[in-house]
Scaffold this motif. Sequence first.
Motif, PDB file in Angstrom:
ATOM      1  N   PRO A  70       0.823  -1.213   0.000  1.00  0.00           N
ATOM      2  CA  PRO A  70       0.000   0.000   0.000  1.00  0.00           C
ATOM      3  C   PRO A  70       0.859   1.266   0.000  1.00  0.00           C
ATOM      4  O   PRO A  70       1.857   1.353   0.713  1.00  0.00           O
ATOM      5  CB  PRO A  70      -0.807  -0.132   1.286  1.00  0.00           C
ATOM      6  CG  PRO A  70      -0.905  -1.612   1.519  1.00  0.00           C
ATOM      7  CD  PRO A  70       0.419  -2.157   1.070  1.00  0.00           C
ATOM      8  N   GLY A  71       0.481   2.206  -0.853  1.00  0.00           N
ATOM      9  CA  GLY A  71       1.227   3.446  -1.004  1.00  0.00           C
ATOM     10  C   GLY A  71       2.256   3.408  -2.117  1.00  0.00           C
ATOM     11  O   GLY A  71       2.750   4.459  -2.548  1.00  0.00           O
ATOM     12  N   GLU A  72       2.597   2.224  -2.589  1.00  0.00           N
ATOM     13  CA  GLU A  72       3.588   2.100  -3.667  1.00  0.00           C
ATOM     14  C   GLU A  72       2.906   2.176  -5.033  1.00  0.00           C
ATOM     15  O   GLU A  72       1.707   1.909  -5.168  1.00  0.00           O
ATOM     16  CB  GLU A  72       4.373   0.801  -3.529  1.00  0.00           C
ATOM     17  CG  GLU A  72       5.215   0.765  -2.268  1.00  0.00           C
ATOM     18  CD  GLU A  72       6.053  -0.486  -2.164  1.00  0.00           C
ATOM     19  OE1 GLU A  72       7.208  -0.368  -1.730  1.00  0.00           O
ATOM     20  OE2 GLU A  72       5.555  -1.564  -2.531  1.00  0.00           O
ATOM     21  N   ARG A  73       3.697   2.535  -6.038  1.00  0.00           N
ATOM     22  CA  ARG A  73       3.141   2.785  -7.363  1.00  0.00           C
ATOM     23  C   ARG A  73       3.523   1.695  -8.357  1.00  0.00           C
ATOM     24  O   ARG A  73       4.554   1.050  -8.227  1.00  0.00           O
ATOM     25  CB  ARG A  73       3.603   4.160  -7.877  1.00  0.00           C
ATOM     26  CG  ARG A  73       3.170   5.296  -6.971  1.00  0.00           C
ATOM     27  CD  ARG A  73       3.517   6.653  -7.547  1.00  0.00           C
ATOM     28  NE  ARG A  73       3.106   7.731  -6.647  1.00  0.00           N
ATOM     29  CZ  ARG A  73       3.075   9.007  -6.978  1.00  0.00           C
ATOM     30  NH1 ARG A  73       3.445   9.395  -8.204  1.00  0.00           N
ATOM     31  NH2 ARG A  73       2.680   9.917  -6.102  1.00  0.00           N
ATOM     32  N   PHE A  74       2.680   1.526  -9.347  1.00  0.00           N
ATOM     33  CA  PHE A  74       2.916   0.600 -10.440  1.00  0.00           C
ATOM     34  C   PHE A  74       2.207   1.135 -11.674  1.00  0.00           C
ATOM     35  O   PHE A  74       1.470   2.129 -11.604  1.00  0.00           O
ATOM     36  CB  PHE A  74       2.436  -0.814 -10.081  1.00  0.00           C
ATOM     37  CG  PHE A  74       0.969  -0.908  -9.764  1.00  0.00           C
ATOM     38  CD1 PHE A  74       0.060  -1.353 -10.719  1.00  0.00           C
ATOM     39  CD2 PHE A  74       0.483  -0.572  -8.500  1.00  0.00           C
ATOM     40  CE1 PHE A  74      -1.297  -1.446 -10.432  1.00  0.00           C
ATOM     41  CE2 PHE A  74      -0.871  -0.658  -8.193  1.00  0.00           C
ATOM     42  CZ  PHE A  74      -1.760  -1.099  -9.173  1.00  0.00           C
ATOM     43  N   LEU A  75       2.439   0.496 -12.827  1.00  0.00           N
ATOM     44  CA  LEU A  75       1.856   0.957 -14.084  1.00  0.00           C
ATOM     45  C   LEU A  75       0.809  -0.026 -14.585  1.00  0.00           C
ATOM     46  O   LEU A  75       0.917  -1.237 -14.384  1.00  0.00           O
ATOM     47  CB  LEU A  75       2.945   1.125 -15.145  1.00  0.00           C
ATOM     48  CG  LEU A  75       4.011   2.180 -14.879  1.00  0.00           C
ATOM     49  CD1 LEU A  75       5.070   2.137 -15.978  1.00  0.00           C
ATOM     50  CD2 LEU A  75       3.388   3.574 -14.789  1.00  0.00           C
TER      51      LEU A  75
END
Length: 241
Positions: A33-38
């Motif tokens: 949670p809070g991390e980014r991905f594409l």
Amino acid sequence: MLRLFVPHAGAEGPRLRLSGADLRHLRAYRVGPGERFLVFDATGAEHEARLERLGGRLAEATILATHRPARESPLDLVLAPALLKGAKMDLVIEKATELGVRRVAPVVSRYTVGRGVRLERWRRLAVAAAEQCGRTSVPAIDAPLPLPELLRAPWPGLRLIAWEGERDVPLTALPAPAEAVVILVGPEGGFAEDEIAAARARGFRSVRLAPRVLRAETAAIAAAALCQHRWGDLSTAGAVR
């Protein structure tokens, strides 16, 4: 950064709900949670997303930004390889995706050795390859067709068939430009002469890929690469991993 193919991403606003294989990928990459991905969708858009919640059966994320990167080849390229055995066909599907092929149309010819049709597996491999290589679309993977039926299809643009005839011109010597190309590549035993004649009667031009004999899987990959180099977007400027 993790990339996922979510066909309907963004269709219902900025919220994403992910399950199944997408959820497994999030866990495998240890995205918290809070991390980014594409994420990229079926329209060619790529979205930057932030994971909000990772549950046992469902993950929720928010789309933060949307872009339309120009990573697809302008060439409408259809690769029609003869059906190959197991891992060889898997390799062709994966590399054709990386090379920007828009459609893979497997064909069954007289000397075809491979008989197992693993269509869903091939389509999963195409999705995985598109996620890895940065494409913004996933190529269509057709069910195999008998050669006569494929030859009768109304293919637009340039029609080619790979053949080792001494009088055939190299593919790289064909004139430019071309907006659409379909290229047929034979099985381990090659095409029979009457199959070549039938293809020519349907408007296919026979071409040589190399001065050496190539394995069937190598020939299919080389055909896609040569077409993209001649008429598409493949050049020495591409990234290598």
